[in-house]
Design a protein around this motif. Sequence first.
Motif, short mmCIF file in Angstrom:
data_model
loop_
_atom_site.label_atom_id
_atom_site.label_comp_id
_atom_site.label_asym_id
_atom_site.label_seq_id
_atom_site.Cartn_x
_atom_site.Cartn_y
_atom_site.Cartn_z
N GLU A 56 0.82 -1.21 0.00
CA GLU A 56 0.00 0.00 0.00
C GLU A 56 0.85 1.26 0.00
OE1 GLU A 56 -2.52 -0.56 3.40
OE2 GLU A 56 -3.98 -1.73 2.25
N THR A 57 2.11 1.16 0.41
CA THR A 57 2.98 2.33 0.50
C THR A 57 3.56 2.76 -0.85
OG1 THR A 57 4.87 0.92 1.04
CG2 THR A 57 3.62 1.84 2.88
N HIS A 58 3.54 1.88 -1.85
CA HIS A 58 4.07 2.24 -3.16
C HIS A 58 3.06 3.09 -3.93
CE1 HIS A 58 7.44 -0.39 -2.55
NE2 HIS A 58 6.69 -1.48 -2.51
N THR A 59 3.57 4.07 -4.66
CA THR A 59 2.70 4.93 -5.46
C THR A 59 2.21 4.17 -6.69
OG1 THR A 59 4.49 5.81 -6.83
CG2 THR A 59 4.00 6.99 -4.76
N ASP A 60 1.13 4.66 -7.28
CA ASP A 60 0.61 4.05 -8.51
C ASP A 60 1.65 4.10 -9.63
OD1 ASP A 60 -1.81 3.46 -7.31
OD2 ASP A 60 -2.83 5.24 -8.09
N GLU A 61 2.45 5.16 -9.67
CA GLU A 61 3.49 5.28 -10.69
C GLU A 61 4.56 4.19 -10.51
OE1 GLU A 61 2.44 7.98 -8.82
OE2 GLU A 61 1.19 8.82 -10.42
N GLN A 62 4.95 3.92 -9.27
CA GLN A 62 5.93 2.87 -9.01
C GLN A 62 5.38 1.50 -9.42
OE1 GLN A 62 6.36 3.72 -4.78
NE2 GLN A 62 8.55 4.14 -5.08
N VAL A 63 4.12 1.26 -9.09
CA VAL A 63 3.49 -0.02 -9.42
C VAL A 63 3.37 -0.18 -10.93
CG1 VAL A 63 1.38 -1.39 -9.20
CG2 VAL A 63 2.29 -0.17 -7.21
N ASP A 64 2.89 0.86 -11.62
CA ASP A 64 2.74 0.79 -13.07
C ASP A 64 4.09 0.56 -13.75
OD1 ASP A 64 0.02 1.20 -12.80
OD2 ASP A 64 0.15 3.37 -13.26
N ALA A 65 5.14 1.22 -13.27
CA ALA A 65 6.47 1.05 -13.85
C ALA A 65 6.97 -0.38 -13.64
CB ALA A 65 7.45 2.05 -13.25
#
Length: 78
Positions: A56-65
């Motif tokens: 939950e701590t990772h941003t959507d941008e980090q996850v998408d990348a």
Amino acid sequence: MSDKQVTTEPHGCIVCGKPYQMLVARDAQGKFTDAKVMSAGGRVVPHPVRPLTACETHTDEQVDAAVQRVYGEQAEED
């Protein structure tokens, strides 16, 4: 009426690898249909063909990348 198969599976965060337990649902043919993260601090990452999770701590941008790096561009489900 189709039969669903629900299993508990360990999956690592797509960004950092932290392990989470997931309930994964598949249809009678074994095709992935839905998932839920059972461990605290995790969330489901939407993907049309495989169960994925992220912290939950990772941003959507980090996850998408991370998804793009590991699996390439996501194609919409046929």
